[in-house]
Design a protein around this motif. Structure first.
Motif, short mmCIF file in Angstrom:
data_model
loop_
_atom_site.label_atom_id
_atom_site.label_comp_id
_atom_site.label_asym_id
_atom_site.label_seq_id
_atom_site.Cartn_x
_atom_site.Cartn_y
_atom_site.Cartn_z
N ALA A 131 -5.63 1.65 4.47
CA ALA A 131 -5.73 1.29 3.05
C ALA A 131 -5.84 -0.23 2.88
N GLY A 165 -0.57 5.95 7.01
CA GLY A 165 0.12 4.69 6.81
C GLY A 165 -0.77 3.75 6.04
N GLY A 166 -0.25 2.59 5.70
CA GLY A 166 -0.96 1.67 4.83
C GLY A 166 -2.07 0.86 5.49
N GLY A 221 7.93 5.50 4.17
CA GLY A 221 7.74 4.35 3.29
C GLY A 221 8.92 3.40 3.30
N GLY A 253 2.99 0.35 4.82
CA GLY A 253 4.09 1.25 5.12
C GLY A 253 3.72 2.26 6.19
N ARG A 254 4.73 2.85 6.77
CA ARG A 254 4.60 3.96 7.74
C ARG A 254 5.73 4.92 7.46
N TYR A 255 5.76 6.04 8.12
CA TYR A 255 6.84 7.02 7.98
C TYR A 255 7.00 7.42 6.52
N LEU A 262 0.87 -1.18 0.00
CA LEU A 262 0.00 0.00 0.00
C LEU A 262 0.90 1.22 0.00
N THR A 263 0.83 1.99 -1.05
CA THR A 263 1.71 3.16 -1.20
C THR A 263 1.02 4.22 -2.04
N PRO A 264 1.23 5.50 -1.69
CA PRO A 264 0.59 6.57 -2.46
C PRO A 264 1.03 6.58 -3.92
N ILE A 270 -2.82 9.83 3.86
CA ILE A 270 -3.15 9.13 5.11
C ILE A 270 -1.84 8.76 5.80
N SER A 308 -2.72 2.08 -4.29
CA SER A 308 -3.12 3.25 -3.50
C SER A 308 -4.65 3.26 -3.44
N ILE A 309 -5.21 3.75 -2.36
CA ILE A 309 -6.67 3.83 -2.32
C ILE A 309 -7.19 5.18 -2.79
N GLY A 310 -6.31 6.12 -3.11
CA GLY A 310 -6.81 7.39 -3.64
C GLY A 310 -5.88 8.54 -3.35
C1 JBZ Z 1 -1.76 5.35 0.82
C2 JBZ Z 1 4.19 5.29 4.31
O1 JBZ Z 1 2.99 4.67 4.48
C3 JBZ Z 1 1.94 5.15 3.75
C4 JBZ Z 1 1.67 6.50 3.70
C5 JBZ Z 1 0.62 6.97 2.94
C6 JBZ Z 1 -0.17 6.08 2.24
C7 JBZ Z 1 0.11 4.73 2.32
C8 JBZ Z 1 1.15 4.24 3.08
S1 JBZ Z 1 -1.02 3.90 1.30
N1 JBZ Z 1 -1.22 6.39 1.38
C9 JBZ Z 1 -2.86 5.37 -0.17
O2 JBZ Z 1 -3.47 4.34 -0.39
O3 JBZ Z 1 -3.08 6.42 -0.75
#
Ligand code: JBZ
Length: 237
Positions: free
Chosen positions: A144, A140-141, A117, A113-115, A87-89, A138, A132-134
């Motif tokens: 999501a 962290g993951g 990434g 992920g957190r911080y 899960l990542t932006p 947010i 990514s959910i959008g």
């Molecule tokens: C997501 C670093 O951890 C993250 C931070 C933001 C984030 C995700 C994971 S997953 N945003 C999204 O789905 O947009």
């Protein structure tokens, strides 16, 4: 369907997982969600999962060795290799077509992920699906990952009591228009009345009204879901 979730915050999940529909699917053996704390795969005595970014900058980066070794260990926990997703932006933006594609997998591992990434080499080595959910920020993951699980689980045969509801919902890939407005008793509240057609008992007329209403709402609120046909009229894509 087996889910394995890798996270630094496994305690975020049980409340969500005990939600009725999902809990029933788990009890009926249709779904399992297995939580894994990334911190359990650290090697040093300080149990560090993250470190400062090379090149400087704010925040911390999740370490490549801990993450890759964790994913490999979790892979070994079941025979079926998992489809691995992070899960990542910067991932592909989730939509119902992607949810349908994921619902055909037998096992999915979700990395939260957190911080700042994960170290880029996590992606280079594992070549995970990136989701990514959008387009909003947010923390962290985890939330999501819950969204991804929630959307997939509804598509697993036998999970919804009423098998009819999936295809009729907004955004099955067969039905990309918004739902019509719903009403229940009372017939009048503070001067707001239920549309007369719904009380008429004329089911063909009700069906026509609902269809027209769905299309009108979609035009007004989500014209991006509609195509313009050869006659210049909006219709579902
Ligand atoms: C997501 C670093 O951890 C993250 C931070 C933001 C984030 C995700 C994971 S997953 N945003 C999204 O789905 O947009």
């Amino acid at each position: 369907m087996r889910f394995d979730v890798v996270t630094l915050f496994p305690e975020m999940f049980p409340g969500y997982l005990s939600q009725s529909l999902l809990n029933k699917a788990i009890e009926n053996g249709l779904v399992s969600v297995n939580l894994h704390n990334l911190r359990d795969w650290t090697k040093d005595k300080h149990q560090s999962v993250d470190d400062r970014p090379f090149g400087g900058g704010p925040g911390m980066v999740l370490k490549v060795d801990t993450t890759v070794e964790c994913v490999e260990a979790v892979q070994r926990m079941a025979e079926e290799p998992a489809h691995v997703a992070v899960l990542t932006p910067s991932g592909r933006k989730l939509d119902q077509r992607i949810v349908e594609e994921l619902s055909t997998k037998r096992r999915i591992m979700l990395l939260c992920g957190r911080y700042e990434g994960f170290d880029q080499r996590v992606f280079d080595i594992l070549k995970p699906d990136e989701l990514s959910i959008g387009d909003y920020i947010i923390n962290g993951g985890e939330v999501a990952a819950m969204v991804v699980i929630d959307a997939i689980v509804r598509l697993i045969p036998g999970v919804l009591g009423d098998e009819r509801s999936n295809k009729e919902d907004s955004f099955s890939s067969e039905n990309r228009i918004l739902e019509f407005a719903q009403y229940t008793r009372p017939r009048e509240y503070r001067g707001h009345e239920v549309p007369e057609v719904l009380l008429s008992g004329d089911h063909p007329r009700i069906a026509r009204w609902r269809q027209e209403q769905s299309l009108a709402r979609t035009k007004e609120r989500r014209s991006d879901l509609l195509d313009t046909n050869d006659d210049g009229n909006a219709e579902p894509k």
